[in-house]
Design a protein around this motif. Structure first.
Motif, PDB file in Angstrom:
ATOM      1  N   ILE A   1      13.787   3.121  15.770  1.00  0.00           N
ATOM      2  CA  ILE A   1      12.460   3.545  16.241  1.00  0.00           C
ATOM      3  C   ILE A   1      12.301   5.055  16.093  1.00  0.00           C
ATOM      4  CG2 ILE A   1      10.996   3.788  18.286  1.00  0.00           C
ATOM      5  CD1 ILE A   1      12.057   1.068  19.214  1.00  0.00           C
ATOM      6  N   SER A   2      13.363   5.799  16.466  1.00  0.00           N
ATOM      7  CA  SER A   2      13.308   7.256  16.396  1.00  0.00           C
ATOM      8  C   SER A   2      13.113   7.748  14.965  1.00  0.00           C
ATOM      9  CB  SER A   2      14.592   7.859  16.976  1.00  0.00           C
ATOM     10  OG  SER A   2      14.729   7.532  18.344  1.00  0.00           O
ATOM     11  N   GLU A   3      13.571   6.951  13.994  1.00  0.00           N
ATOM     12  CA  GLU A   3      13.474   7.341  12.588  1.00  0.00           C
ATOM     13  C   GLU A   3      12.224   6.769  11.908  1.00  0.00           C
ATOM     14  OE1 GLU A   3      18.295   7.697  11.715  1.00  0.00           O
ATOM     15  OE2 GLU A   3      17.236   5.822  11.256  1.00  0.00           O
ATOM     16  N   SER A   4      11.329   6.179  12.723  1.00  0.00           N
ATOM     17  CA  SER A   4      10.124   5.536  12.183  1.00  0.00           C
ATOM     18  C   SER A   4       8.865   6.209  12.723  1.00  0.00           C
ATOM     19  CB  SER A   4      10.104   4.042  12.551  1.00  0.00           C
ATOM     20  OG  SER A   4      11.277   3.394  12.114  1.00  0.00           O
ATOM     21  N   LYS A   5       7.810   6.173  11.938  1.00  0.00           N
ATOM     22  CA  LYS A   5       6.528   6.717  12.379  1.00  0.00           C
ATOM     23  C   LYS A   5       5.747   5.704  13.224  1.00  0.00           C
ATOM     24  CE  LYS A   5       5.671   9.873   8.457  1.00  0.00           C
ATOM     25  NZ  LYS A   5       6.765   9.512   7.533  1.00  0.00           N
ATOM     26  N   CYS A   6       5.995   4.413  12.971  1.00  0.00           N
ATOM     27  CA  CYS A   6       5.137   3.374  13.547  1.00  0.00           C
ATOM     28  C   CYS A   6       5.947   2.121  13.829  1.00  0.00           C
ATOM     29  CB  CYS A   6       4.012   3.081  12.556  1.00  0.00           C
ATOM     30  SG  CYS A   6       2.804   1.866  13.097  1.00  0.00           S
ATOM     31  N   ILE A   7       5.568   1.401  14.888  1.00  0.00           N
ATOM     32  CA  ILE A   7       6.225   0.149  15.277  1.00  0.00           C
ATOM     33  C   ILE A   7       5.253  -1.001  15.046  1.00  0.00           C
ATOM     34  CG2 ILE A   7       7.189  -1.151  17.220  1.00  0.00           C
ATOM     35  CD1 ILE A   7       7.920   1.562  18.487  1.00  0.00           C
ATOM     36  N   LEU A   8       5.753  -2.115  14.519  1.00  0.00           N
ATOM     37  CA  LEU A   8       4.945  -3.324  14.361  1.00  0.00           C
ATOM     38  C   LEU A   8       5.179  -4.254  15.544  1.00  0.00           C
ATOM     39  CD1 LEU A   8       3.149  -5.327  12.753  1.00  0.00           C
ATOM     40  CD2 LEU A   8       5.263  -6.159  11.671  1.00  0.00           C
TER      41      LEU A   8
ATOM     42  N   ILE B   1       0.829  -1.211   0.000  1.00  0.00           N
ATOM     43  CA  ILE B   1       0.000   0.000   0.000  1.00  0.00           C
ATOM     44  C   ILE B   1       0.869   1.270   0.000  1.00  0.00           C
ATOM     45  CG2 ILE B   1      -1.956  -1.113   1.126  1.00  0.00           C
ATOM     46  CD1 ILE B   1      -1.143   0.207   3.744  1.00  0.00           C
ATOM     47  N   GLY B   2       2.170   1.080  -0.248  1.00  0.00           N
ATOM     48  CA  GLY B   2       3.046   2.229  -0.457  1.00  0.00           C
ATOM     49  C   GLY B   2       3.772   2.748   0.763  1.00  0.00           C
TER      50      GLY B   2
ATOM     51  N   SER C   1      -7.604  -0.406   4.657  1.00  0.00           N
ATOM     52  CA  SER C   1      -7.671   0.708   3.709  1.00  0.00           C
ATOM     53  C   SER C   1      -7.348   2.048   4.380  1.00  0.00           C
ATOM     54  CB  SER C   1      -9.049   0.774   3.046  1.00  0.00           C
ATOM     55  OG  SER C   1     -10.047   1.110   3.989  1.00  0.00           O
ATOM     56  N   ARG C   2      -7.448   2.088   5.712  1.00  0.00           N
ATOM     57  CA  ARG C   2      -7.132   3.326   6.425  1.00  0.00           C
ATOM     58  C   ARG C   2      -5.738   3.302   7.061  1.00  0.00           C
ATOM     59  NH1 ARG C   2      -7.861   2.644  12.090  1.00  0.00           N
ATOM     60  NH2 ARG C   2      -7.717   4.914  12.378  1.00  0.00           N
ATOM     61  N   LEU C   3      -4.972   2.228   6.784  1.00  0.00           N
ATOM     62  CA  LEU C   3      -3.672   2.069   7.433  1.00  0.00           C
ATOM     63  C   LEU C   3      -2.696   3.185   7.060  1.00  0.00           C
ATOM     64  CD1 LEU C   3      -1.784   0.475   9.256  1.00  0.00           C
ATOM     65  CD2 LEU C   3      -1.184  -0.967   7.293  1.00  0.00           C
ATOM     66  N   LYS C   4      -2.660   3.532   5.783  1.00  0.00           N
ATOM     67  CA  LYS C   4      -1.708   4.560   5.341  1.00  0.00           C
ATOM     68  C   LYS C   4      -2.004   5.891   6.030  1.00  0.00           C
ATOM     69  CE  LYS C   4       0.621   5.971   1.104  1.00  0.00           C
ATOM     70  NZ  LYS C   4       0.663   5.777  -0.374  1.00  0.00           N
ATOM     71  N   TYR C   5      -3.285   6.248   6.113  1.00  0.00           N
ATOM     72  CA  TYR C   5      -3.667   7.477   6.806  1.00  0.00           C
ATOM     73  C   TYR C   5      -3.327   7.376   8.289  1.00  0.00           C
ATOM     74  CZ  TYR C   5      -6.572  10.866   9.237  1.00  0.00           C
ATOM     75  OH  TYR C   5      -7.001  11.852  10.076  1.00  0.00           O
ATOM     76  N   PHE C   6      -3.599   6.216   8.885  1.00  0.00           N
ATOM     77  CA  PHE C   6      -3.316   5.991  10.311  1.00  0.00           C
ATOM     78  C   PHE C   6      -1.843   6.236  10.606  1.00  0.00           C
ATOM     79  CE2 PHE C   6      -1.365   2.953  13.238  1.00  0.00           C
ATOM     80  CZ  PHE C   6      -1.979   3.301  14.434  1.00  0.00           C
ATOM     81  N   VAL C   7      -0.968   5.627   9.815  1.00  0.00           N
ATOM     82  CA  VAL C   7       0.470   5.722  10.063  1.00  0.00           C
ATOM     83  C   VAL C   7       0.955   7.163   9.959  1.00  0.00           C
ATOM     84  CG1 VAL C   7       2.758   5.076   9.177  1.00  0.00           C
ATOM     85  CG2 VAL C   7       0.965   3.335   9.396  1.00  0.00           C
ATOM     86  N   ARG C   8       0.440   7.893   9.005  1.00  0.00           N
ATOM     87  CA  ARG C   8       0.981   9.231   8.720  1.00  0.00           C
ATOM     88  C   ARG C   8       0.213  10.360   9.405  1.00  0.00           C
ATOM     89  NH1 ARG C   8       2.941   8.310   2.370  1.00  0.00           N
ATOM     90  NH2 ARG C   8       4.567   6.805   2.940  1.00  0.00           N
TER      91      ARG C   8
ATOM     92  N   GLU D   1      -6.356  -2.513  27.156  1.00  0.00           N
ATOM     93  CA  GLU D   1      -5.291  -1.836  27.905  1.00  0.00           C
ATOM     94  C   GLU D   1      -5.617  -0.360  28.115  1.00  0.00           C
ATOM     95  OE1 GLU D   1      -2.918  -3.470  29.246  1.00  0.00           O
ATOM     96  OE2 GLU D   1      -3.092  -5.375  28.195  1.00  0.00           O
ATOM     97  N   ASP D   2      -5.089   0.200  29.208  1.00  0.00           N
ATOM     98  CA  ASP D   2      -5.404   1.591  29.528  1.00  0.00           C
ATOM     99  C   ASP D   2      -4.750   2.585  28.576  1.00  0.00           C
ATOM    100  OD1 ASP D   2      -2.826   1.170  30.418  1.00  0.00           O
ATOM    101  OD2 ASP D   2      -3.184   1.820  32.479  1.00  0.00           O
ATOM    102  N   PHE D   3      -3.766   2.136  27.798  1.00  0.00           N
ATOM    103  CA  PHE D   3      -3.130   3.035  26.842  1.00  0.00           C
ATOM    104  C   PHE D   3      -3.713   2.901  25.425  1.00  0.00           C
ATOM    105  CE2 PHE D   3      -0.431  -0.767  27.246  1.00  0.00           C
ATOM    106  CZ  PHE D   3      -0.451  -1.238  25.932  1.00  0.00           C
ATOM    107  N   TYR D   4      -4.756   2.052  25.280  1.00  0.00           N
ATOM    108  CA  TYR D   4      -5.340   1.884  23.949  1.00  0.00           C
ATOM    109  C   TYR D   4      -6.026   3.172  23.488  1.00  0.00           C
ATOM    110  CZ  TYR D   4      -8.295   0.566  20.065  1.00  0.00           C
ATOM    111  OH  TYR D   4      -8.890   0.533  18.830  1.00  0.00           O
ATOM    112  N   CYS D   5      -5.707   3.554  22.272  1.00  0.00           N
ATOM    113  CA  CYS D   5      -6.321   4.722  21.629  1.00  0.00           C
ATOM    114  C   CYS D   5      -6.383   4.412  20.137  1.00  0.00           C
ATOM    115  CB  CYS D   5      -5.494   5.976  21.894  1.00  0.00           C
ATOM    116  SG  CYS D   5      -5.994   7.416  20.929  1.00  0.00           S
ATOM    117  N   LYS D   6      -7.563   4.450  19.565  1.00  0.00           N
ATOM    118  CA  LYS D   6      -7.743   4.069  18.155  1.00  0.00           C
ATOM    119  C   LYS D   6      -6.895   4.916  17.218  1.00  0.00           C
ATOM    120  CE  LYS D   6     -11.440   2.918  14.850  1.00  0.00           C
ATOM    121  NZ  LYS D   6     -11.124   1.490  14.796  1.00  0.00           N
ATOM    122  N   ASP D   7      -6.603   6.153  17.631  1.00  0.00           N
ATOM    123  CA  ASP D   7      -5.778   7.031  16.794  1.00  0.00           C
ATOM    124  C   ASP D   7      -4.308   6.631  16.817  1.00  0.00           C
ATOM    125  OD1 ASP D   7      -7.861   8.787  15.943  1.00  0.00           O
ATOM    126  OD2 ASP D   7      -7.825   9.718  17.927  1.00  0.00           O
TER     127      ASP D   7
END
Length: 293
Positions: free
Chosen positions: A198-205, A163-164, A256-263, A239-245
């Motif tokens: 990690i510091s150079e990444s937007k998201c962790i898997l 998905i790019g 389909s919303r993953l790219k928007y989520f990450v960025r 978990e208490d730290f869960y946040c959909k955003d």
């Protein structure tokens, strides 16, 4: 090892093995792998008659032989064995029935606590908290051992790239001597290098090893580095730290919303959430919580 001061401002950390020479380290590793008793001279002699009131033992490389040794040398101390792996992963290394009754057994897995009557204490973040604002090179990163997850990790990697999104995956073998088995395997790197990626990444898997396990380090790295998280752990919603955003649940949320989520921007959480998973808070839970579960 900690004093009986509930503020826990001071505690010390020691390796269970002393300063071994290269040959001794090799012998120790062979004996551990073969589940063969180790000569007591290999143990860290600083662990005899320690000055602290409480001794917390992590399960890595631990065998019942060591537990009996440290108890015999510290019979007047409160000794806690904390499991940072599931009972299934530990296998025959630490048979619960052979652990001396004087030693408390705690676990990061709620499932194991309920099944085996252990005491629960959550995973913690052992590193300094630093939201390093570096320019990003990657959308999604993964750094970790295979642990039987390789095919699943690679499937997610391919789907993310399709998905790019730009990825950086550093997958090490479960055991160092298996490095030759897969071309994608890389040697283990220091945590400073992990932190840099990690510091150079937007998201962790984050990929589960088992659905009976507790939290891995990945969600806490995301929490304290204020990075987005992709995880296949559907229970994370509790978990208490869960946040959909901030957290995308793989196999549940709409890809389909993953790219928007990450960025999209990270949403900061209440300060009490960040305080809960520090090492100091983790130690305090051993001192303050009900030992009966």
């Amino acid at each position: 090892m900690i004093s009986n001061d509930c503020s826990c401002d001071l505690f010390t950390m020691e390796d269970m093995f002393g300063d071994l020479k290269k040959g001794e380290t090799l012998i120790k590793d062979i004996l551990l792998h073969g589940n063969i008793n180790i000569n007591e001279k290999f143990y860290n002699q600083k662990l005899k008659n320690v000055a602290a009131d409480v001794i917390i033992i992590f399960d890595a490389h631990v065998r019942v032989q060591f537990l009996k040794w440290i108890l015999g040398n510290n019979s007047d101390k409160r000794i806690i064995l904390w499991l940072w792996n599931t009972i299934e992963e530990i296998g025959n290394h630490i048979p619960l029935k052979e652990v001396p009754d004087e030693i408390e057994i705690w676990s990061y897995s709620l499932y194991d606590c309920r099944k085996y009557g252990l005491i629960y204490n959550t995973t913690f973040y052992p590193y300094s908290i630093d939201c390093n604002l570096k320019s990003t090179k990657y959308d999604v990163c993964f750094i970790g051992k295979d642990k039987g997850r390789l095919n699943h990790i690679m499937e997610i990697k391919t789907a993310i790239e399709d998905i790019g999104l730009i990825t950086h995956f550093h997958i090490s073998p479960t055991h160092f001597y298996e490095l030759w088995r897969h071309s994608v395997y890389k040697k283990r790197i220091s945590y400073n290098q992990v932190d840099e990626i990690i510091s150079e990444s937007k998201c962790i898997l984050d990929c589960e090893v088992s659905n009976t396990a507790g939290l891995t380090m990945r969600p806490l790295e995301a929490l304290y580095k204020q990075k987005k998280l992709i995880t296949d752990n559907k229970n994370i919603i509790k978990e208490d730290f869960y946040c959909k955003d901030n957290i995308f649940i793989w196999g549940y949320d709409d890809i389909s919303r993953l790219k928007y989520f990450v960025r999209s921007p990270y949403v900061k959480l209440p300060e009490k959430v960040y305080q809960k998973y520090t090492m100091k808070a983790w130690v305090n839970r051993f001192l303050n919580e009900d030992r009966n579960g």
